[in-house]
Design an enzyme around this catalytic site. Structure first.
Site, PDB file in Angstrom:
ATOM      1  CE  LYS A 204      27.575 -24.826 -13.765  1.00  0.00           C
ATOM      2  NZ  LYS A 204      27.497 -24.597 -12.356  1.00  0.00           N
TER       3      LYS A 204
HETATM    4  C1  LIG Z   1      27.740 -24.703 -10.932  1.00  0.00           C
HETATM    5  C2  LIG Z   1      26.709 -24.875  -9.894  1.00  0.00           C
HETATM    6  C3  LIG Z   1      26.831 -24.304  -8.621  1.00  0.00           C
HETATM    7  C4  LIG Z   1      28.075 -23.605  -8.164  1.00  0.00           C
HETATM    8  O1  LIG Z   1      28.497 -22.578  -8.984  1.00  0.00           O
HETATM    9  P1  LIG Z   1      30.044 -22.091  -8.945  1.00  0.00           P
HETATM   10  O2  LIG Z   1      30.048 -20.888  -9.828  1.00  0.00           O
HETATM   11  O3  LIG Z   1      30.864 -23.219  -9.505  1.00  0.00           O
HETATM   12  O4  LIG Z   1      30.386 -21.790  -7.543  1.00  0.00           O
HETATM   13  C5  LIG Z   1      25.779 -24.448  -7.735  1.00  0.00           C
HETATM   14  N1  LIG Z   1      24.674 -25.126  -8.067  1.00  0.00           N
HETATM   15  C6  LIG Z   1      24.528 -25.714  -9.286  1.00  0.00           C
HETATM   16  C7  LIG Z   1      23.258 -26.437  -9.594  1.00  0.00           C
HETATM   17  C8  LIG Z   1      25.545 -25.611 -10.224  1.00  0.00           C
HETATM   18  O5  LIG Z   1      25.415 -26.212 -11.409  1.00  0.00           O
END
Ligand SMILES: *Cc1c(COP(=O)(O)O)cnc(C)c1O
Length: 402
Positions: A204
């Site tokens: 991310k």
């Molecule tokens: C990555 C993501 C999540 C979940 O995040 P995690 O940290 O992997 O639990 C939820 N929504 C979106 C749109 C994402 O890209």
């Protein structure tokens, strides 16, 4: 069988036995961790504060300053952030939350973790974001909130969503897991909705390995998230220690959603480097934009006026009418060229868990999914990598042109 072999005058595709554009795989995404960041993590380990300690509050304050949100509360993942945010706004059994069809599953599963019901809305075919028109059709007396997903890193059409929420007296929640650092009409992501959730997963915009954040201007909701991440205990053990107390009280159902000090130290350093990492992503995206602007076999998602883009993903939309093959063949051919393409995301109603939530109004999601592909994009990519991607995309699309 459709084959590119009958196309004369071009290099054969790697999938047909030709030489791949790259010798080694270019991944679709990968985190970049600096030496300075490694040192910050080791420093925390030496300090003895391994779990949620002073470093976490420091990170939360930096996040508040960066986004302009009044409160930021760190948790252990983006999914935990969504779960805590839904719980904080009071989602419970029978409550409906409208979510877009094209998103990662936890936008919807976190609603179910609270006993609520995710209601799947269609997407706009050109932005791949939640469609206000579809949302309006799905509002019911049980609707409590809309979850807007800033797909690929571009803020949603918040003006439209806010108008619906005001009309219907429901809460606007942002799944901003892609969009840290973007803004909409000068306002930062993290302050556009009533409450926002971020992921700090390895790929991310900023990476803590695993981690999440909830932002809101509502002090009550922020306090609920703090309790929720710590077993439902209102006082933390630092406060008890300061006051010489040993007793604690579990007031609500809570979870262990705490972030470790190591994660917080890494994420804090990454946040400081975010503007630089964005610049690098935007440069790569600009190279792609220029190369693909006139490509007749694909379209680029529409950009909103007045919104900046965090460029978390670089999705393209194939023009299937101009190709002899479907997305999956293009995907396989690009992988064979050693280009790490990906698909974000299969629509929710294609998963077994949500099959019962499918309905007639999800046509754009189905059609968009069939033509959707994400190209590699990460901050440590260089222009040469981007040119390899462009070369491979052009090679593959030329071979499969109708
Ligand atoms: C990555 C993501 C999540 C979940 O995040 P995690 O940290 O992997 O639990 C939820 N929504 C979106 C749109 C994402 O890209």
């Amino acid at each position: 069988m459709l084959s590119s072999k009958n196309y004369s005058g071009a290099a054969p595709l790697a999938i047909d036995g030709g030489v791949p554009v790259r010798d080694t795989l270019l991944p679709y995404n990968k985190p970049h961790v600096s030496e300075d960041e490694c040192a910050a993590v080791v420093e925390v380990m030496r300090s003895g504060w391994l779990t949620t300690g002073p470093d976490i509050r420091e990170f939360e304050q930096a996040f508040e300053a960066f986004t302009g949100a009044r409160h930021a509360v760190a948790v252990s993942s983006g999914t935990a952030a969504l779960h805590a945010a839904y719980a904080a706004i009071g989602i419970g059994p029978g409550d409906e939350v409208i979510v877009p069809a094209i998103t990662f599953a936890s936008t919807a599963t976190a609603v179910m973790m609270c006993g609520g019901v995710p209601v799947i809305a269609d997407v706009e075919p050109d932005t791949v974001q939640i469609s206000c028109e579809s949302v309006r059709q799905l509002i019911s007396p049980a609707t409590r909130a809309i979850a807007a997903v800033d797909y690929a890193g571009q803020p949603c059409h918040y003006e439209g969503l806010r108008a619906i929420c005001d009309d219907c007296k429901i809460i606007l929640l942002a799944d901003a897991c892609h969009a840290l650092g973007a803004d909409y009409h000068g306002q930062h992501v993290g302050t556009l909705a009533d409450i926002s959730a971020f992921s700090l997963h390895a790929v991310k915009p900023i990476a803590a390995g695993e981690g999440g954040m909830v932002t809101t201007d509502n002090p009550e909701w922020a306090a609920r998230v703090r309790t929720f991440r710590n077993h439902g205990i209102a006082t933390d053990h630092h406060a008890r220690q300061r006051h010489g107390m040993h007793a604690y009280d579990v007031e609500h159902l809570g979870f262990n959603y705490r972030m470790t000090g190591m994660q917080g130290a890494l994420a804090l350093k990454q946040l400081e480097r975010l503007p630089e990492m964005h610049e690098q992503r935007r440069n790569i995206a600009a190279i792609y934009d220029a190369a693909f602007a006139d490509c007749t076999e694909l379209a680029l998602p529409r950009r909103h006026d007045g919104a900046t883009h965090a460029r978390h993903l670089y999705p393209i939309l194939l023009r299937l009418g101009r190709l002899r093959v479907g997305r999956d063949t293009v995907f396989a051919a690009l992988r064979a060229e050693n280009i790490g393409v990906n698909v974000h995301y299969p629509p929710l109603h294609h998963h077994t868990l949500f099959r019962n939530a499918a309905h007639d109004g999800l046509k754009a999601a189905d059609e968009t999914y069939a033509r959707l592909l994400s190209l590699p994009l990460f901050s440590s990519m260089n222009a040469e990598d981007a040119h390899d991607v462009i070369q491979a995309v052009e090679k593959v699309l030329r071979a499969y042109r109708r």
